[in-house]
Design a protein around this motif. Sequence first.
Motif, mmCIF file in Angstrom:
data_model
loop_
_atom_site.group_PDB
_atom_site.id
_atom_site.type_symbol
_atom_site.label_atom_id
_atom_site.label_comp_id
_atom_site.label_asym_id
_atom_site.label_seq_id
_atom_site.Cartn_x
_atom_site.Cartn_y
_atom_site.Cartn_z
ATOM 1 N N THR A 1 -97.972 27.685 -25.859
ATOM 2 C CA THR A 1 -96.799 27.776 -24.993
ATOM 3 C C THR A 1 -95.628 27.120 -25.716
ATOM 4 N N THR A 2 -94.393 27.452 -25.312
ATOM 5 C CA THR A 2 -93.226 26.845 -25.965
ATOM 6 C C THR A 2 -92.309 26.255 -24.907
ATOM 7 N N PRO A 3 -92.781 25.156 -24.289
ATOM 8 C CA PRO A 3 -92.013 24.571 -23.193
ATOM 9 C C PRO A 3 -90.734 23.887 -23.687
ATOM 10 N N SER B 1 -89.082 31.096 -33.568
ATOM 11 C CA SER B 1 -90.005 30.002 -33.284
ATOM 12 C C SER B 1 -89.266 28.856 -32.623
ATOM 13 N N LYS B 2 -90.042 27.901 -32.171
ATOM 14 C CA LYS B 2 -89.490 26.687 -31.598
ATOM 15 C C LYS B 2 -90.173 25.517 -32.303
ATOM 16 N N VAL C 1 -95.153 17.245 -36.517
ATOM 17 C CA VAL C 1 -94.136 18.298 -36.507
ATOM 18 C C VAL C 1 -94.861 19.596 -36.184
ATOM 19 N N LEU C 2 -94.486 20.231 -35.101
ATOM 20 C CA LEU C 2 -95.123 21.491 -34.722
ATOM 21 C C LEU C 2 -94.099 22.614 -34.727
ATOM 22 N N ILE D 1 -99.052 29.032 -35.149
ATOM 23 C CA ILE D 1 -98.715 27.632 -34.894
ATOM 24 C C ILE D 1 -98.988 26.776 -36.126
ATOM 25 N N LEU D 2 -97.944 26.080 -36.578
ATOM 26 C CA LEU D 2 -98.066 25.196 -37.729
ATOM 27 C C LEU D 2 -97.944 23.757 -37.247
#
Lengths: 325, 325
Positions: A186-188, A141-142, A252-253, A265-266
Motif C-alpha cells: 500500500t502507499t499511504p 512510486s512513492k 528507505v522504502l 518494492i525496494l
Amino acid sequence: MINVAIVGYGNLGHGVRTSVERNPDMELVAIFTRRPAQVQEEVRGTPVLDSQEDVATTDVQIDVVILCGGSKEDTPVQGPLFIRRFNTVDSFDTHADIPDYFNRMDDVAREFGNVAVISAGWDPGIFSLERVIGDAFLPVSKGYTFWGSGVSQGHSDAARKVSGVVDARQYTIPLESAIEQVREGTTPGFSKREMHKRVVYVIAEDDSEQDRIRREIAEMPNYFAEYDTEVIFITGEEMQRDHAAYPHGGFVLTSGQTGKDNRQILEYKCQLESNPEFTGSILVACARAAFRLKQSGQKGAFTMLDIPPALLSQHSGDVLRSSFM
Amino acid sequence: MINVAIVGYGNLGHGVRTSVERNPDMELVAIFTRRPAQVQEEVRGTPVLDSQEDVATTDVQIDVVILCGGSKEDTPVQGPLFIRRFNTVDSFDTHADIPDYFNRMDDVAREFGNVAVISAGWDPGIFSLERVIGDAFLPVSKGYTFWGSGVSQGHSDAARKVSGVVDARQYTIPLESAIEQVREGTTPGFSKREMHKRVVYVIAEDDSEQDRIRREIAEMPNYFAEYDTEVIFITGEEMQRDHAAYPHGGFVLTSGQTGKDNRQILEYKCQLESNPEFTGSILVACARAAFRLKQSGQKGAFTMLDIPPALLSQHSGDVLRSSFM
C-alpha cells in the motif's frame, strides 16, 4: 597510501580514526583541533595541529581532510577554509541548507582546484542515494524514510532545555505497523505521528516535578507535539549504564508500479550499534573517492550522488568486476 | 528527449517499452527484432527493424539501444555489433564472463566513440552496487546475497529437460532462518543448502512417472542436488493460472564491525511482482546515464559501479540536492 587528516576530534572524529585504521590504503597524518595540547595527550604519534592557526601554514602532506565538527557552527566555516588548500569531505546535514552550501563549496573548490565531497554519511548520504535510485528505477512510486530506533542529538538537546532537566536522551522509534503497510504494497500518506514515536529518558533535578517536565516536553512544538511522546524518568546511574552508546538506524522504502499494475518494492535498511563510527566509515570511503576524483583531474563540489560507487571501494575495477558483480 | 531503441522483443523488451512510457524524457523510436513482420503487427506506430539486416543502415535517429536478448547467445554478439553505431545498455548476466565481456565492449566502444553500459539490472546491477558500497563502508565485514522468492529461468529450463516433463517452473526460496541469523548480528558461513531451498512445479506427461521425475530433478548436480528440493506435480491449467507471472526479489546483507566491537548491519531488499518489468526499468534509467555520459564526452564500457547515481535520475542536480538529499 592516501594521507588523511581529521578536523575536530569529538565522537565523529574518533569514528573516523578507528575507520582509517581498518582501511589498508589510508593513513591518518594529522588531527586539527581547537584544543591541541589536550588531544596530543590522547593520540601520541599523530601530529596534532591548531584548527584555527595552522591551516594555511602546516607542511604535513595531506591528501584529504575530513571535517568532523557540527553542521551549525563548524562545517559552514571550516569547509570554505580548508578547501582552499586540501580536498575535503564533510557530513553537513542541515538538509534545507544543502543546496546553498553545495554552491558555496563548489565555487571555492573550483577556484582552488580541489574536490569537496559534502553531506556524506547515512542521511544525508546513503539514504539520499537510495531515495534517488529508488525514484530513478521506479518513476511512478512513492518514497518513505523511517529513522530509528536510535538517539537523536537534536531532540535530546531540546528536552535538556526544559527547566528542571539534568540530562535527557531521546530515541526516535519508527512504527513497525507503518513499515509493514508499505512492505505490503500500500502507499499511504502518513502523518508524522503515524510514522514515528519518541521516547525520552530524563534525569529530573526534583522528582516532584515529573508531571510538569513530562508535559512540557510532550507539548514542545516541532520537536515532540506532533508525535506520541513517552517520557521516562531515570537516575544518573541508569543513564550512564543504559544510554551511553549511540545506536541508530533507519529504512528507505520505495514502492512503485510498473507495467499495468505490478508492484515493486525496494527497501534499504541499516541497523547501527554506533552511529558516529558508521558515519566515520562512510566519510573515510568518501575521502578515497575525493582523492581519486582529484587525481583524475576533477574539481568542485560533489555529493554522494555524483560519485561513481567504484571510487568508494579499496578494490580495483578488475576485482570489483570479477568478485562483486 | 532521449531516443531509445529496443533490441529483442520478448519479456524484457516489453518491460523496457512500458518503462520508457513512464519516463517523460524518453521516447521509444525503434524496435529491432528477428521477426519484424510479426512485431510490427503488435506495435503499430513504432518503426520495427530487422536486427540482422538494418543495424548498419537504418537512418532512425537513435541515442541509446537497449539489448533485451539472452546473455548466452544474443548479447555477446549484439553488444559488439550495436556499439559500433550506438550507445548501448545490456543486462549481460553470466557473472563469470563479465570481466571478459567488459573488456571486449570497452575496446569496441572506445574505438567507435560510444558508451556501453553492461550488466545492468538487479543482479548483476543494483545488487552489485549494494555489495560494493557495503564492503566500502564496512571493510571488516561479511556479505550475503539471498535470492527469491522468485522464478529462476535457468532452473526451470533444467527441470524441463528431464524426460517426461511437459513444463516446469522453479522457485528459489531464501531461508528466513538464515536471513534472521545475519540480521541478528552473527556472521555464519552457510552452505548452499542453508541459504536457499528450491520448489519445482511440474506438469508430467504420465503421472505414473512422478517418482522417477522427482528423483531425477532432485538429484541433478549443480542445479538441485546441493539444495533441499521439493517437486510438486500440477496440471497445465494450474500452471497457466498460478504461475504465469515472473515475481522475484532478494536481499543483500553486509554485516560488519567498526571501532572495538560495534556491529553495523546493512540490508537491501527488493520484492518484485514482475522481474522483467523491473529489470526493464533499470535498463531505461541506465540508458539515460549512457546518453549523458556520451554527451559529456566519455566513451568505453561502464557497469553500474562506474555511473554517478545522479545520472540515472530524470531530475536535475539542483532538484536532487533540494528534494532528495
